[in-house]
Each structure stands twice: as structure tokens, then as C-alpha cells.
Design a protein around this motif. Sequence first.
Motif, short mmCIF file in Angstrom:
data_model
loop_
_atom_site.label_atom_id
_atom_site.label_comp_id
_atom_site.label_asym_id
_atom_site.label_seq_id
_atom_site.Cartn_x
_atom_site.Cartn_y
_atom_site.Cartn_z
N TRP A 43 0.52 -1.24 -0.04
CA TRP A 43 0.00 0.05 0.10
C TRP A 43 0.80 1.25 0.08
CZ3 TRP A 43 -4.76 -1.41 -0.98
CH2 TRP A 43 -4.96 -2.91 -0.67
N ASN A 79 -1.92 -3.65 -7.76
CA ASN A 79 -3.18 -3.74 -7.61
C ASN A 79 -3.53 -5.55 -7.94
OD1 ASN A 79 -3.81 -1.41 -7.60
ND2 ASN A 79 -4.02 -1.06 -9.67
N ALA A 80 -2.83 -6.26 -8.76
CA ALA A 80 -2.98 -7.80 -8.67
C ALA A 80 -2.85 -8.31 -7.39
CB ALA A 80 -2.51 -8.21 -10.01
N THR A 81 -1.50 -8.10 -6.79
CA THR A 81 -1.14 -8.67 -5.76
C THR A 81 -2.02 -8.17 -4.61
OG1 THR A 81 1.34 -8.46 -6.55
CG2 THR A 81 1.02 -8.86 -4.09
N ARG A 82 -2.52 -7.15 -4.37
CA ARG A 82 -3.67 -6.68 -3.37
C ARG A 82 -4.79 -7.48 -3.56
NH1 ARG A 82 -2.77 -0.55 -4.75
NH2 ARG A 82 -0.84 -0.03 -3.97
N ALA A 83 -5.23 -7.43 -4.80
CA ALA A 83 -6.55 -8.30 -4.96
C ALA A 83 -6.55 -9.54 -4.80
CB ALA A 83 -6.82 -8.02 -6.48
N PHE A 84 -5.23 -10.48 -4.95
CA PHE A 84 -5.38 -11.91 -4.83
C PHE A 84 -5.09 -12.05 -3.12
CE2 PHE A 84 -4.15 -12.65 -9.23
CZ PHE A 84 -5.24 -13.19 -9.45
N ILE A 86 -6.18 -10.09 -1.04
CA ILE A 86 -7.61 -9.60 -0.08
C ILE A 86 -8.74 -10.98 -0.30
CG2 ILE A 86 -9.74 -8.29 -0.30
CD1 ILE A 86 -7.82 -6.02 -0.81
N LEU A 87 -8.67 -11.40 -1.62
CA LEU A 87 -9.57 -12.70 -2.02
C LEU A 87 -8.92 -13.94 -1.33
CD1 LEU A 87 -9.83 -12.37 -5.96
CD2 LEU A 87 -11.58 -11.95 -3.89
N ALA A 132 -0.63 -14.30 -5.77
CA ALA A 132 -0.40 -13.02 -5.37
C ALA A 132 1.37 -12.86 -5.24
CB ALA A 132 -1.13 -12.39 -3.78
#
Length: 190
Positions: A43, A79-84, A86-87, A132
Motif C-alpha cells: 500500500w 493491484n493484482a497482488t493486493r486483489a489476490f 484480499i481474495l 499474489a
Amino acid sequence: MYSFMGGGLFCAIVGNILLVVSMATDYWMQYRLSGSFAHQGLWRYCMSGKCYTQTDSIGDSTAYVSLCFSLSLIAAYWNATRAFMILSAMSCFAGIIAGIFSFAHFSAFERFNRSFAAGIMFFISTLFVLLAMAIYTGVTVNFLGKRFGDWRFSWSYILGWVALLMTFFAGIFYMCAYRMHECRRVANPR
């Protein structure tokens, strides 16, 4: 059966805590920049005692075309790392809820087994963490590692890999509990 579920629940809770701590902290990578140490997370990045969000540097440096491409690539991989991540935390949490409910024996659906559902959720969580970590590792080694000469992965990154192992073993434990339940159900039909 209950010992497998208890072990799986323990691994899942520890794994979910590690996922959240890994996502929230700023020590995925440490490097030396202009003679001082800096570190970054998913972040924000910190240098010389001040921390900035990851998008602060993207808006300021759009003068060069190649730099724009590089910065958009970096933004996409963050963004991809964050999204995975969080998922992964969400599916691990759903698995924990299913795992807790699997201790209770009431069921409206005879064919639905909550231990199996919890195990699947933990394997899905493991897959998301793996994606991620693979994205972050690949871009860091191939792009950022070449940009910063003196760098290393740090403890937040390592917590992500440990969380992967914990969610994987939680899935294994719950699948073992499911198999034991199925063996008992087949051996003792109602």
C-alpha cells in the motif's frame, strides 16, 4: 475427525492472521536508495522516515513514455497482488466459518459436508496467496530488483509465504476430516 478439524481450524486462524498482517505492513521489500534505507509494502513505501502511498510516485513522474509504461506496469502488479491477497483472506475467513460450523452435526442437506466445503475454501485461499506471491516475486525480481542494486525481500513478504503454508495445511486437515467422516458414514449406514 475432530482432531483434524481442530488442527485445520488452528492453521486457518493463524494463516488468516498472517495474511492480514502481511497485507497491512510495509516491509515486503527493503532497499538502499540514495544512501538511506527504504522499504515498501503493498500500500505504501517509506524512505527517510516518511511514508507515501504507492500511487504518489505515479502521478508525479509521467514525463517519459518508458517511465509511464514502467509505472503502469508497477501499478498493475501492485493491484493484482493486493486483489489476490484480499481474495485469499476472504476465502480463508469463509473457510474458518465453514470449519466452525462443521463441528455441529445439524444439516439440512445430507449430501453437503461442511468439512469438505471448509477444505475447498482453504485450498482456494492457498491458490490466491500463491498467485499474489508469484506475481509480486516475478515483477520484483525481474523489474524492481534490477532498478535497486542493494535490495532484499523482508518479513511481510515472508509472512505471506508462511500464510500460504498454513492455509494449505488447513485444507489438508479438513480434507482428512472429511475422509474420516465419509469412511464412518459408509461403514455405519443409517
